[in-house]
Design an enzyme around this catalytic site. Sequence first.
Site, short mmCIF file in Angstrom:
data_model
loop_
_atom_site.label_atom_id
_atom_site.label_comp_id
_atom_site.label_asym_id
_atom_site.label_seq_id
_atom_site.Cartn_x
_atom_site.Cartn_y
_atom_site.Cartn_z
N LYS A 170 0.84 -1.22 0.00
CA LYS A 170 0.00 0.00 0.00
C LYS A 170 0.86 1.25 0.00
CE LYS A 170 1.11 1.02 4.46
NZ LYS A 170 1.84 2.22 4.89
N ASP B 253 -2.17 -2.05 9.86
CA ASP B 253 -2.28 -2.07 8.40
C ASP B 253 -2.79 -3.40 7.85
OD1 ASP B 253 -1.30 0.51 8.30
OD2 ASP B 253 0.76 -0.09 7.81
P1 ATP Z 1 4.54 -0.36 7.77
O1 ATP Z 1 4.52 0.61 6.67
O2 ATP Z 1 3.31 -1.22 7.86
O3 ATP Z 1 4.99 0.18 9.07
P2 ATP Z 1 6.87 -1.41 6.53
O4 ATP Z 1 6.38 -1.68 5.16
O5 ATP Z 1 7.68 -0.18 6.74
O6 ATP Z 1 5.65 -1.47 7.50
P3 ATP Z 1 7.58 -4.16 6.81
O7 ATP Z 1 8.34 -4.58 5.59
O8 ATP Z 1 6.17 -4.55 6.87
O9 ATP Z 1 7.75 -2.60 7.01
O10 ATP Z 1 8.34 -4.76 8.07
C1 ATP Z 1 8.86 -4.02 9.13
C2 ATP Z 1 9.64 -4.98 10.05
O11 ATP Z 1 8.81 -6.07 10.43
C3 ATP Z 1 10.85 -5.60 9.35
O12 ATP Z 1 12.00 -4.83 9.58
C4 ATP Z 1 10.96 -6.99 9.97
O13 ATP Z 1 11.87 -6.98 11.05
C5 ATP Z 1 9.57 -7.29 10.54
N1 ATP Z 1 8.83 -8.34 9.80
C6 ATP Z 1 8.11 -9.31 10.34
N2 ATP Z 1 7.53 -10.07 9.42
C7 ATP Z 1 7.87 -9.58 8.22
C8 ATP Z 1 7.56 -9.95 6.88
N3 ATP Z 1 6.81 -11.00 6.58
N4 ATP Z 1 8.08 -9.19 5.89
C9 ATP Z 1 8.85 -8.12 6.19
N5 ATP Z 1 9.19 -7.76 7.44
C10 ATP Z 1 8.70 -8.47 8.46
#
Ligand code: ATP
Length: 305
Positions: free
Chosen positions: A11, A163
């Site tokens: 998203k 989210d």
């Molecule tokens: P958001 O925008 O929802 O805060 P994001 O997109 O910035 O999230 P994600 O890639 O969803 O970040 O992941 C953030 C952290 O969550 C990662 O640094 C990792 O340590 C942990 N994590 C747990 N499960 C997952 C997964 N399936 N994929 C990615 N990261 C994961």
Amino acid sequence: MLSCSATAPGKVNLYFAVGPLRADGYHEVASLYAAVDVLERVTVRSAKAPGITQSLSVTPGSPVAEQVAAGTFDPALVPLDASNLAYRGALAVLQEQGLRLQDISVEVHIEKAVPVAGGMGGGSADAAAAMKAMNAYLVQADLVQDSVPRERLLELAASLGADVPFALLGGLAVGLGLGEKLTPLEVPEATEQLCFGFCPASAGLSTPAVFRELDAGREAGRYPAPDPVLEVPATLIEALTSQAPLAERLPIISSLLRNDLAAPASSLLPELQSTLERLAHQPGVAASFVSGSGPTVVYISPDKA
Ligand code: ATP
């Protein structure tokens, strides 16, 4: 061998207003979520080892594949243990069905397309896709009779992260509360879709760290105080869902984009500012913004070409 796959979208937040820090450490938000056509795919398949094992691969042609080519993707950032959001999504459905880990032997395989810690909800999408895949698997494996209904899935999703409910629904939605109180927006079939481009950063940003920087900066007067009322402007919703030509709607959409986390994210990772400045002078870029807590920078193009 039984195998069930499901996808869930990454998203972007076209609008993200953040309220004051609450006593419980959370912030209320007014968010306008838009699903993008970068999809996480999760497969739940029968395995030999009891319980849930996990594995990961990268989707060819995805933003993560670009990071792999640029040498900026570190698979170690995705924990393949009980903290993984795909694991937690799969487990939530298993437990909702009254089953325990020792009742199954499955592998949860994640195909990663959305940059990790990029502000695009990749982990949340994995949780949502894993919930859907596990939901189908348990029925097809004859371990349960009925799947978990959608309304209950949404409740379970909210317990995994703000989210995750949106990742289950996709489309376009307003998110209030912590982002999990969703109002899906009807987008008429004839509405021309926005074309996004993504600039993944060379490093990730921790979402809690960006919120902490926002709170500290507001306290010190470096960032504007929160709005007294948290809401997504009706004019933005109208511009996103109307059937007027995109060329007419884009200037309105661009002028209404907002992200309270952009300044704190840029202050933690200054390369964001230079990416935004570079894009501002790029022909074919109508607008650019930081996605969620960053650091992925997103731009909107007037057309696919
Ligand atoms: P958001 O925008 O929802 O805060 P994001 O997109 O910035 O999230 P994600 O890639 O969803 O970040 O992941 C953030 C952290 O969550 C990662 O640094 C990792 O340590 C942990 N994590 C747990 N499960 C997952 C997964 N399936 N994929 C990615 N990261 C994961």
